[in-house]
Enzyme design. Sequence first.
Site, short mmCIF file in Angstrom:
data_model
loop_
_atom_site.label_atom_id
_atom_site.label_comp_id
_atom_site.label_asym_id
_atom_site.label_seq_id
_atom_site.Cartn_x
_atom_site.Cartn_y
_atom_site.Cartn_z
N LYS A 100 0.93 -1.05 -0.02
CA LYS A 100 0.01 0.00 0.03
C LYS A 100 0.80 1.13 -0.05
O LYS A 100 1.83 1.33 0.84
CB LYS A 100 -0.97 0.09 1.08
CG LYS A 100 -2.00 1.09 1.25
CD LYS A 100 -2.99 1.00 2.19
CE LYS A 100 -3.87 2.01 2.51
NZ LYS A 100 -4.89 1.78 3.64
N SER A 148 -9.90 2.19 2.59
CA SER A 148 -8.99 2.87 1.51
C SER A 148 -8.00 2.04 1.13
O SER A 148 -7.44 2.27 0.15
CB SER A 148 -8.27 3.76 2.59
OG SER A 148 -7.18 3.30 3.73
N SER A 189 -10.35 -0.10 6.79
CA SER A 189 -9.76 0.05 5.63
C SER A 189 -8.84 -1.32 4.96
O SER A 189 -8.57 -1.43 4.04
CB SER A 189 -8.67 1.07 5.36
OG SER A 189 -9.31 2.35 5.13
N1 GLN Z 1 -13.68 4.55 5.58
C1 GLN Z 1 -13.15 4.83 6.72
C2 GLN Z 1 -12.55 6.09 6.84
O1 GLN Z 1 -12.90 6.75 5.80
C3 GLN Z 1 -11.70 4.02 7.40
C4 GLN Z 1 -10.56 4.11 6.58
C5 GLN Z 1 -9.36 3.54 6.96
O2 GLN Z 1 -9.72 2.39 7.63
N2 GLN Z 1 -8.00 4.04 6.63
O3 GLN Z 1 -11.99 6.88 7.80
#
Ligand code: GLN
Length: 493
Positions: free
Chosen positions: A78, A157, A181
């Site tokens: 990532k 994400s 995410s």
């Molecule tokens: N979807 C969540 C957010 O937008 C989680 C994102 C994540 O875990 N990095 O914050």
Amino acid sequence: MSDLTHMSIADALKGLESKDFTAVELTQAHIDAMAATKDLNAFVTETPEIALKQAEESDKRREAGKAGALDGIPLAIKDLFCTEGVQTTASSHILEGFIPQYESTVTAKLFADGAVMLGKTSLDEFAMGSGNTHSYFGNVINPWKGSDAKDLVPGGSSGGSAAIVAARGAMGATGTDTGGSIRQPASFCGITGMKPTYGRCSRWGVISFASSLDQPGAFARSVEDCALLLNSMAGHDPKDSTSAQKDVPNFAAAITGDIKDLKIGIPKEYRMDGMPEEIAKLWQQGAEWLKDSGAEIVDVSLPHTKYALATYYIIAPAEASSNLARYDGVRYGQRVEGEDLREMYENTRSQGFGDEVKRRIMIGTYVLSAGYYDAYYIKAQKVRRLISEDFTKAFEQCDALLTPTAPSAAFAIGENEDDPIKMYLNDVFTVPASIAGLPGISVPAGLDSNGLPLGLQVITKAWDEETAFRVGGVIEEKASFTALPQTLSQKAA
Ligand code: GLN
């Protein structure tokens, strides 16, 4: 050689050891698969030359009898993990061209065990999002297609990582999970994703979003493969004071198939109004699989669940607004000049950050500002404690919790885009465990009527990833999820 991209990490390690193929061949097969799936836009930066060089070295090590635990296994990273000498962007314009001079602890550990890096995967900018639609480098496309053949989000994400593992362009990948995410994109892409306990993996060299929630973890196409990756990634790191001084157990060895001694809790508050019937059914099915395997199913209550999203969307933006203050055009990252210092800051930050990041910075700054701090931020911290205590009490009655991973299957690109709250609702089942710092694994458990994958989540006590892997292994076996993304099965046909 194309079947090399369809095997598990565990089998690939055996194949490498018995010289059925070399690390260079395995890596080349994945580089070819990346080229064939380029339209998914999973990578911000591809590193085939580095991969082939690492693979050559891996073959030499194996020849010399010095192979590490993941020697020769091609992985995607990532683009939130700093990689020495390789552009690291967090999918943000503000970091475009940033080349770290150091390696994150997690990637350093993977490489020390012999893993090969195929490239850096796209994400929602600074890991803020649920659809990978907030990347400066464009949407990532899910290799799965619904019956109407529309392009779908891979989740977010860590969408690029999930998409490329599902598309057989990498054997596994790193992700980070702040509020879901890893687990939600794993569910959307039909693969397995494990977020360990907060503190299990070092955050050193991982670009910060919300420091009290961010946690690295793994994607792969089997529970065992996730366990193998996590074994390499985890462990105390003196460079991260929040990483725990805990021994790392052999996670893969925990997958025994035997769950007869376990009690599995079904949290009643997760039976949300409006949950699609198919997801409710799959959840029920999952409980039956576990019961058939000898576990006892018990109803439990997590009474503060309804406050979890609101709590998360105060704490995460608050921490983000503070963490992202460092991108000021002076220290590193893009600079956009202005008449004076103030204007330079303004230009840099308004042009460097995307809309969602700006939204979070504004919410975060607001909840931290004098006069609102007590009403929002302190209140959220108090509720965070209540949510954690809910889990502590629930785990007096059971060893693991079973829930759906997400309230829907992958949705179309563009859907939910006009309404941030709808996007935030995606995290309803993943955020509570994040708030409490608990491990959670998402295992693909079935397809919906549209042919799209759905995952089930297993949450356990802090530091008890082994039980999550053990229960996850049983779900995997019972679900025997072998479906392939349509884009791949069409090519295979
Ligand atoms: N979807 C969540 C957010 O937008 C989680 C994102 C994540 O875990 N990095 O914050």
